[in-house]
Design a protein around this motif. Sequence first.
Motif, short mmCIF file in Angstrom:
data_model
loop_
_atom_site.label_atom_id
_atom_site.label_comp_id
_atom_site.label_asym_id
_atom_site.label_seq_id
_atom_site.Cartn_x
_atom_site.Cartn_y
_atom_site.Cartn_z
N ARG A 34 0.82 -1.22 0.00
CA ARG A 34 0.00 0.00 0.00
C ARG A 34 0.86 1.27 0.00
O ARG A 34 0.34 2.37 0.21
CB ARG A 34 -0.91 -0.02 1.22
CG ARG A 34 -2.05 -1.03 1.11
CD ARG A 34 -2.63 -1.37 2.47
NE ARG A 34 -3.80 -2.22 2.38
CZ ARG A 34 -3.77 -3.54 2.17
NH1 ARG A 34 -2.62 -4.16 2.03
NH2 ARG A 34 -4.89 -4.25 2.11
N ASP A 75 -5.49 -6.93 6.39
CA ASP A 75 -5.88 -5.89 5.44
C ASP A 75 -6.60 -4.74 6.12
O ASP A 75 -6.37 -3.57 5.81
CB ASP A 75 -6.75 -6.50 4.33
CG ASP A 75 -5.94 -7.33 3.35
OD1 ASP A 75 -4.71 -7.20 3.33
OD2 ASP A 75 -6.56 -8.12 2.61
N GLU A 76 -7.44 -5.08 7.08
CA GLU A 76 -8.19 -4.02 7.78
C GLU A 76 -7.26 -3.15 8.62
O GLU A 76 -7.42 -1.92 8.65
CB GLU A 76 -9.29 -4.66 8.65
CG GLU A 76 -10.22 -3.62 9.25
CD GLU A 76 -11.39 -4.24 10.00
OE1 GLU A 76 -11.52 -5.49 9.99
OE2 GLU A 76 -12.16 -3.47 10.60
N ASP A 79 -5.51 -0.97 5.95
CA ASP A 79 -6.37 -0.01 5.24
C ASP A 79 -6.95 1.04 6.18
O ASP A 79 -7.07 2.21 5.82
CB ASP A 79 -7.51 -0.74 4.52
CG ASP A 79 -7.01 -1.56 3.35
OD1 ASP A 79 -5.97 -1.18 2.77
OD2 ASP A 79 -7.65 -2.58 3.01
N ARG A 80 -7.32 0.62 7.35
CA ARG A 80 -7.96 1.57 8.26
C ARG A 80 -6.94 2.24 9.18
O ARG A 80 -6.84 3.46 9.21
CB ARG A 80 -9.04 0.85 9.09
CG ARG A 80 -10.23 0.40 8.21
CD ARG A 80 -11.35 -0.18 9.06
NE ARG A 80 -11.77 0.77 10.08
CZ ARG A 80 -12.39 0.42 11.21
NH1 ARG A 80 -12.65 -0.86 11.46
NH2 ARG A 80 -12.76 1.33 12.07
#
Lengths: 101, 101
Positions: A34, A75-76, A79-80
């Motif tokens: 990311r 992933d959470e 991403d968050r």
Amino acid sequence: MCTNRRPDGNPKGSCAQKGSEALKDQLKKAAEARGLGTRVRVMTSGCQDVCHLGITVSVWPDGVFYGRVTPADVDEICDRHFARGEVVERLVVSDSDFDPA
Amino acid sequence: MCTNRRPDGNPKGSCAQKGSEALKDQLKKAAEARGLGTRVRVMTSGCQDVCHLGITVSVWPDGVFYGRVTPADVDEICDRHFARGEVVERLVVSDSDFDPA
């Protein structure tokens, strides 16, 4: 992320026995994918002292302590939390978790 | 405290090669001897990414980053920082240390 490993059969268990070494690699790769690799340093730690809550992840300087983290949470978290600074509340360890009655 | 160990001969060196495993034990015992064992958790970490500044110690939630820590610094870190919350300025890594020209 705690990657402490106790011998098999130790009643406390350990985060490494729960797969934290691979989980750390997964989290690091997910952050890098990311473009967060220069802003977030994913690193191992020794025992964080609450083995029954493992796999544990402390996020600094945020002062957020996650427990029972699994590959499905990576992933959470990226991403968050890492990307947007949002705490993933469902993973946060509560005071009562620290000192179970 | 970083206890990352690289193979002998690696040009980066590593904190473990500089004695950080024993230093971590020393710091932990010194904190416990002062009755700080329940308030300060001395733990290992993986590489903190600035190997030329090792042995490195990050103190959270204080956000203080010490470098080039030696056995001679342990009592001062305990007596001043852990016990009284004073930063040991002479050990603090500066921005220019992070990115040497």
